[in-house]
Design an enzyme around this catalytic site. Structure first.
Site, short mmCIF file in Angstrom:
data_model
loop_
_atom_site.label_atom_id
_atom_site.label_comp_id
_atom_site.label_asym_id
_atom_site.label_seq_id
_atom_site.Cartn_x
_atom_site.Cartn_y
_atom_site.Cartn_z
N GLY A 46 4.50 -14.08 8.36
CA GLY A 46 3.57 -12.99 8.67
C GLY A 46 2.24 -13.24 7.99
N GLN A 51 -5.65 -10.88 4.24
CA GLN A 51 -5.44 -12.12 3.50
C GLN A 51 -6.47 -13.20 3.82
OE1 GLN A 51 -1.06 -11.97 4.58
NE2 GLN A 51 -0.95 -13.01 2.61
N CYS A 92 4.82 -14.18 -0.97
CA CYS A 92 3.56 -13.86 -0.31
C CYS A 92 2.65 -15.07 -0.36
CB CYS A 92 2.89 -12.68 -1.02
SG CYS A 92 1.34 -12.17 -0.22
N LEU A 93 2.02 -15.37 0.76
CA LEU A 93 1.12 -16.52 0.83
C LEU A 93 -0.08 -16.35 -0.11
CD1 LEU A 93 1.16 -17.09 4.69
CD2 LEU A 93 2.30 -18.49 2.94
N HIS A 134 5.74 -5.28 4.44
CA HIS A 134 4.94 -6.16 3.58
C HIS A 134 3.52 -6.32 4.14
CE1 HIS A 134 4.62 -9.99 1.04
NE2 HIS A 134 3.64 -10.15 1.90
N GLU A 135 3.43 -6.55 5.45
CA GLU A 135 2.11 -6.75 6.07
C GLU A 135 1.29 -5.46 6.10
OE1 GLU A 135 1.48 -9.65 6.13
OE2 GLU A 135 3.42 -10.59 6.43
N HIS A 138 -0.39 -4.93 2.90
CA HIS A 138 -1.64 -5.71 2.77
C HIS A 138 -2.82 -4.94 3.35
CE1 HIS A 138 -0.56 -9.58 1.06
NE2 HIS A 138 0.40 -9.80 1.95
O1 GNR Z 1 6.02 -15.88 4.61
C1 GNR Z 1 6.35 -14.79 4.12
N1 GNR Z 1 7.65 -14.55 3.85
C2 GNR Z 1 8.14 -13.31 3.52
C3 GNR Z 1 9.43 -13.23 3.03
C4 GNR Z 1 9.97 -12.01 2.69
C5 GNR Z 1 9.24 -10.87 2.85
C6 GNR Z 1 7.94 -10.92 3.32
C7 GNR Z 1 7.40 -12.14 3.66
S1 GNR Z 1 5.79 -12.20 4.29
C8 GNR Z 1 5.30 -13.80 3.78
C9 GNR Z 1 3.94 -14.15 4.34
C10 GNR Z 1 2.92 -13.22 3.75
O2 GNR Z 1 2.48 -13.29 2.63
N2 GNR Z 1 2.51 -12.24 4.52
O3 GNR Z 1 1.64 -11.34 4.05
NI NI Z 2 1.88 -11.33 1.90
#
Ligand code: GNR
Ligand code: NI
Length: 177
Positions: A46, A51, A92-93, A134-135, A138
């Site tokens: 995601g 980001q 998270c990236l 999670h997204e 952000h």
């Molecule tokens: O790649 C991602 N893996 C992930 C694993 C578990 C819960 C959420 C994520 S999102 C993350 C990519 C990212 O940072 N998205 O904002």
């Molecule tokens: Ni993230």
């Protein structure tokens, strides 16, 4: 299409709340293309526009094993959350090299617009529900580490501030004119 740079924690721009998308035009379509390229290249499941320093309510995701099920969410809103939670590891990236357990509602109902501006609803559970939450965090300027203990977060902040300083020094050395 172009890959974009992913902001790294503790960059304060990751704390910017995103604004609604009012018109889905060529600019938005090109942005979504860039977001997919950036997400698949990373690789991640995601990516929120926040980001890549674009503060608009746009998310791209692909939680499939095969990596061929792209999903776009424009102006997403969670309209129902399950009463029950589960705990799973997140990464998270924008915080590379760190993963930890986060407790979240285990299912939800989402409303969003697709790339043509059509509104749709999506019921999600499991990894998809986790990724959506999670997204959407952000887009509000929240990170998964905000759910950790103060002590863990303080340690992480110090560690990532140091990494950012080293990155800056490296850039200065190689880029100085
Ligand atoms: O790649 C991602 N893996 C992930 C694993 C578990 C819960 C959420 C994520 S999102 C993350 C990519 C990212 O940072 N998205 O904002
Ligand atoms: Ni993230």
């Amino acid at each position: 299409m172009a890959k974009r740079e992913i902001l790294q924690y503790p960059d304060p721009r990751l704390r910017t709340p995103a604004k609604r998308v009012e018109v889905i035009d060529d600019r938005v379509r090109a942005l979504v293309e860039d977001m997919f390229e950036t997400m698949y290249d990373a690789p991640g499941i995601g990516l929120a526009a926040t980001q890549i320093d674009v503060h608009e309510r746009i998310v791209v995701m692909d939680v499939s094993e095969s990596g061929d099920e792209p999903q776009v969410l424009i102006n997403p809103e969670i309209i129902e959350r399950a009463q029950t939670c589960d705990i799973a590891e997140e990464g998270c990236l924008s915080i590379p090299g760190y993963a930890d357990n986060v407790e979240r509602p285990d299912a939800l109902l989402l409303r969003a617009q697709d790339i043509d501006g059509n509104e749709f609803e999506l019921r999600a559970e499991g990894l998809l529900a986790r990724c959506i939450q999670h997204e959407l965090d952000h887009l509000e300027g929240r990170l998964f580490i905000d759910y950790l203990s103060d002590l863990k977060r303080k340690r992480l902040r110090r560690r990532y501030e140091k990494t950012a300083r080293q990155r800056a020094e490296q850039t200065n050395r190689s880029g100085a004119v």
